[in-house]
Each structure stands twice: as C-alpha cells, then as structure tokens.
Write a protein that holds these residues in place. Structure first.
Motif, short mmCIF file in Angstrom:
data_model
loop_
_atom_site.label_atom_id
_atom_site.label_comp_id
_atom_site.label_asym_id
_atom_site.label_seq_id
_atom_site.Cartn_x
_atom_site.Cartn_y
_atom_site.Cartn_z
N UNK A 1 -2.50 3.87 -4.09
CA UNK A 1 -3.04 3.20 -2.91
C UNK A 1 -2.77 4.02 -1.65
N UNK A 2 -1.57 4.57 -1.57
CA UNK A 2 -1.22 5.35 -0.38
C UNK A 2 -2.08 6.61 -0.27
N UNK B 1 0.83 -1.22 0.00
CA UNK B 1 0.00 0.00 0.00
C UNK B 1 0.86 1.26 0.00
N UNK B 2 1.83 1.33 0.91
CA UNK B 2 2.58 2.57 1.08
C UNK B 2 3.61 2.82 -0.02
N UNK C 1 -11.73 6.53 -5.83
CA UNK C 1 -10.59 6.57 -6.73
C UNK C 1 -9.52 7.47 -6.13
N UNK C 2 -8.28 7.44 -6.64
CA UNK C 2 -7.30 8.43 -6.19
C UNK C 2 -7.85 9.82 -6.47
N UNK C 3 -7.78 10.75 -5.53
CA UNK C 3 -8.37 12.08 -5.71
C UNK C 3 -7.83 12.82 -6.93
N UNK C 4 -6.53 12.64 -7.20
CA UNK C 4 -5.96 13.33 -8.35
C UNK C 4 -5.10 12.33 -9.12
N UNK C 5 -5.64 11.72 -10.19
CA UNK C 5 -4.91 10.73 -10.97
C UNK C 5 -3.56 11.27 -11.43
#
Length: 310
Positions: A62-63, A56-57, A80-84
């Motif tokens: 994922x992080x 994850x990290x 989703x990731x806030x900012x791809x």
C-alpha cells in the motif's frame, strides 16, 4: 488533492516501519474516542485518519502505491505495486484498497480485551509491568442498550520525579457502547499502579449487569415474563411493552396461549455490538394465572362453551 498520510502521523517520507508504529501508538492513544468525552466527534474523525494512515504506511504494498500515485491512486484500484514482493503475487493488473477497522488496529497494539477473550497479548509481552488492577463497572440494561458515557474517579500509586511512591487522583472517561455484554473488559494502559523497577500496570474495568425489574438478558436476546389471566390466554390480549430506550411497542396476542409458551418479537432485543443496526429478539414468556375457585354456575358455563371444542 489527496490525504497526506505522512503529515497525519507527523512523519517524514523516509520514516522506518518502527517510526510508523511509534507515531501511531502515540497519536491513537491521544485521539481514541473513549479518551475524548468532550469532543467525541472530532476525536472519532482524527482517530479514523490516524488508523487509515497507519494501515497504509505500515503495509509495504500500500505504501509503495501511495508514494507513487497518492491517496486517490491507491483507492482507485488502477495500480498494482510496481514490483511485487514475490513471484506468487496475486495482484494482477490492479490493487484493491480495503481499509482495516480502526478499533481492530488499536486492539492489536494495546491488547484490549473483549468478553474475557484476549485479542492480542503483545502488550503483555512487551516488558515487566506492575500487576493489572481490575474493577467491576456495574451498568444498567438501559446503559448497555443505548450506550452511555461515564466519568470514573480513580486513585492509583505513581512515582514522583525522585522515584518515591505517591497517590494520584484522576478522572477517566469511559464510553460504554451499545450491546456490550457482562464480562466486556475496557483496558486503560498504564493507568494502574506504578511500582519501582517496573512499568505502570494496566487498569481494567469489567462490565457487570445490574438486575432489571422487567427484562433478563440472554446473550443478545431480552426475556420478559408476562402474567395473563386464563380468560386473556383463551380469548386474546393486546400488550404494551416499554422498551429499554423508552418506546412503547404493541404486541398482539391473538392465539390461545398455553402456560410456558413464548412469543418472539424480532429485532427488539439488545443491540449486537459487532453488527451495527442489528438487534437480538424480545422473547415474552407467558405465565397463565388460573382462578383459585369456580362456582358451580361458572363450571357449568365452561363445560357448555368448551365441551364441544375439547
């Protein structure tokens, strides 16, 4: 409350990518099940936690989700990731968490070899190291079928605090896994000789198969030669085969058996190490024992019985 991946890896929340790697390498080597023969279950649990935390990290997407929504949010698939990272991101409206295999992550770091194929050569390129020490590890088919734990005492050259070479005795624990094949390589990083001016080399045990009185291995299949009389070949026979884990299985021979013919008993071969729960097959090859002589009366009886069916 969700799992604290930072705490598991002993990291602060502003840890860098390099910090994550260093912590994983230290903790994974400490808690790998093969190095913890006494508390294997505890080690397996910690090893999986450490691997998942690294998975994850070490991944920016994922992080990012984990930092905002925690473990439960990461695994929920809702965010989703806030900012791809780029405009071609394919996450759409959600992110599916797919944890990586713990052993695969470990092998990426430590260059574990399997069946003679290098999974990763990064360890070899990390700097000048002493020569690798290789030694054979003879195993019975029973050990390779059921798995076993070995303690191997080794002697190696190390350097004392002054840099002087000394001989060190050490006991290593080896966890032989079901289904391992001849040629499988088990690497103990930096457990080889330590020479002045270089890092300690690796110690590699290479699995070798001891001959077995009943079975011969062919990849994941077991081959067994069975001699039967001509009478049994013609009329049938019930066999009892003792497997490598001590079970007695019944094999019915009901059809006429020709010399060299084989019967396949599915799923009674060797375990397939990469597919838990699956086995190869047991192949029984028949050698028909013909009588050395027949009396005139026996020949006559055979002609009478078999003549019409030939």
């Amino acid at each position: 409350m969700g799992v604290d991946y930072y705490n598991i890896l002993k990291l602060s929340r502003n840890a860098t990518e390099e910090d994550v790697k260093k912590s994983y390498k230290r903790l994974a080597m400490k808690w790998h099940p093969d190095k913890n023969a006494v508390n294997t279950k505890e080690a397996e649990a910690k090893f999986k936690q450490i691997s998942e935390s690294y998975d994850v990290l070490s991944d920016p997407d994922k992080r990012q989700i984990y930092d905002l929504y925690g473990e439960e949010g990461l695994k929920s698939g809702l965010y989703p990731p806030p900012s791809p990272k780029d405009k071609d991101s394919t996450y759409g409206g959600a992110f599916k968490f797919s944890p990586r295999d713990a052993e695969d992550i470990f092998e990426e770091f430590f260059g574990v070899l399997d069946g003679g194929r290098v999974r990763n050569s990064a360890a070899a390129a990390a700097g000048r190291k002493a020569a690798v020490v290789e030694t054979k590890l003879p195993c019975t088919l029973e050990e390779l079928y059921k798995g076993s734990k070995r303690k191997m005492q080794i002697s190696r050259i190390d350097l004392d605090v002054s840099g002087k070479p000394i001989t060190v005795e050490e006991v290593l624990s080896i966890h032989i896994k079901p289904g391992w094949k001849k040629g499988t390589r088990i690497t103990f990083p930096e457990k080889g000789n330590h020479e002045p001016g270089s890092a300690a080399g690796d110690l590699i045990f290479i699995v070798d198969e001891k001959p077995h009185p009943t079975f011969k291995r062919n990849c994941n299949d077991l081959i067994m030669n069975q001699r039967i009389s001509l009478l049994d070949a013609l009329t049938g026979k019930n066999l009892s085969v003792t497997t490598l884990d001590g079970r007695d299985i019944a094999v019915s021979v009901s059809e006429i058996v020709k010399p060299g013919q084989e019967i396949v008993v599915e799923n009674e071969g060797m375990p397939i190490s990469k597919e838990p729960g699956k086995n190869g097959d047991l192949r029984i090859k028949f050698d028909v024992k013909f009588p050395s002589r027949l009396s005139a009366e026996q020949k006559s009886d055979l002609r009478r019985v078999l003549g019409k069916s030939m």
